[in-house]
Write a protein that holds these residues in place. Sequence first.
Motif, short mmCIF file in Angstrom:
data_model
loop_
_atom_site.label_atom_id
_atom_site.label_comp_id
_atom_site.label_asym_id
_atom_site.label_seq_id
_atom_site.Cartn_x
_atom_site.Cartn_y
_atom_site.Cartn_z
N THR A 7 30.22 41.17 45.88
CA THR A 7 30.63 40.17 46.66
C THR A 7 32.09 40.08 46.75
O THR A 7 32.71 40.30 45.60
N ILE A 8 32.56 39.74 47.97
CA ILE A 8 34.03 39.68 48.12
C ILE A 8 34.43 38.29 48.64
O ILE A 8 33.55 37.71 49.44
N SER A 9 35.44 37.51 47.95
CA SER A 9 35.87 36.29 48.35
C SER A 9 37.20 36.00 48.07
O SER A 9 37.95 36.88 47.47
N GLY A 10 37.67 34.84 48.42
CA GLY A 10 39.21 34.54 47.92
C GLY A 10 39.88 33.94 49.23
O GLY A 10 39.24 33.81 50.54
N ASP A 11 41.11 34.17 49.07
CA ASP A 11 42.15 33.72 50.15
C ASP A 11 43.24 34.56 50.40
O ASP A 11 43.30 35.53 49.52
N LYS A 12 44.39 34.21 51.17
CA LYS A 12 45.53 35.03 51.13
C LYS A 12 46.11 35.40 49.75
O LYS A 12 47.19 36.48 49.86
N ASN A 13 46.13 34.43 49.00
CA ASN A 13 46.69 34.54 47.62
C ASN A 13 46.00 35.43 46.90
O ASN A 13 46.56 36.30 45.94
N THR A 14 44.66 35.28 46.67
CA THR A 14 43.98 36.24 45.67
C THR A 14 42.52 36.37 45.99
O THR A 14 42.00 35.55 47.06
N VAL A 15 42.27 37.43 46.12
CA VAL A 15 41.01 37.98 46.60
C VAL A 15 40.29 38.69 45.42
O VAL A 15 40.84 39.41 44.49
N TYR A 16 38.94 38.46 45.54
CA TYR A 16 38.10 38.82 44.26
C TYR A 16 36.92 39.62 44.67
O TYR A 16 36.56 39.61 45.72
N LEU A 17 36.66 40.64 43.89
CA LEU A 17 35.31 41.47 44.05
C LEU A 17 34.40 41.55 42.96
O LEU A 17 34.78 41.88 41.71
N GLN A 18 33.29 40.68 43.07
CA GLN A 18 32.21 40.45 42.09
C GLN A 18 31.28 41.59 42.11
O GLN A 18 30.86 41.81 43.19
N MET A 19 31.34 42.30 41.06
CA MET A 19 30.33 43.31 41.06
C MET A 19 29.28 43.47 40.07
O MET A 19 29.90 43.04 38.71
N ASN A 20 27.95 43.34 40.34
CA ASN A 20 27.06 43.20 39.49
C ASN A 20 26.11 44.08 39.45
O ASN A 20 26.19 45.23 40.34
N SER A 21 25.36 44.13 38.46
CA SER A 21 24.25 45.37 38.11
C SER A 21 25.00 46.81 38.53
O SER A 21 24.61 47.88 39.25
N LEU A 22 26.14 46.88 37.82
CA LEU A 22 26.89 48.16 37.89
C LEU A 22 26.08 49.39 37.43
O LEU A 22 25.40 49.27 36.65
#
Length: 115
Positions: free
Chosen positions: A69-84
Amino acid sequence: QVQLVESGGGLVQTGGSLRLSCAASGDIFNIWRMAWFRQAPGKDREFVAGIRWSGGTSFGANSVKGRFTISGDKNTVYLQMNSLKPEDTAIYYCLANRDGTADVWGQGTQVTVSS
């Protein structure tokens, strides 16, 4: 100028989770999309996920859909990675797409998934 700094990579077992962060600083006003790419040893860099500030997200490889899942704004973006999975092992790079000027890459963060 825009600077991108990734963090959150590391070593995790199969089935585990990690959250990558990409912090943007500098002239972020003209960023229209932030994205994550990855590059495994001996392979080309591939698009993983992107988020547009006008709205909407997109994902690259079918293998990550439903797990990342990708989320965030112009300051910080996150990539949540599950079931790797071991095949997720790669260096993950953050990219800022900007209007009217060159895109900017981060330095990358290593993700290693052990089997």
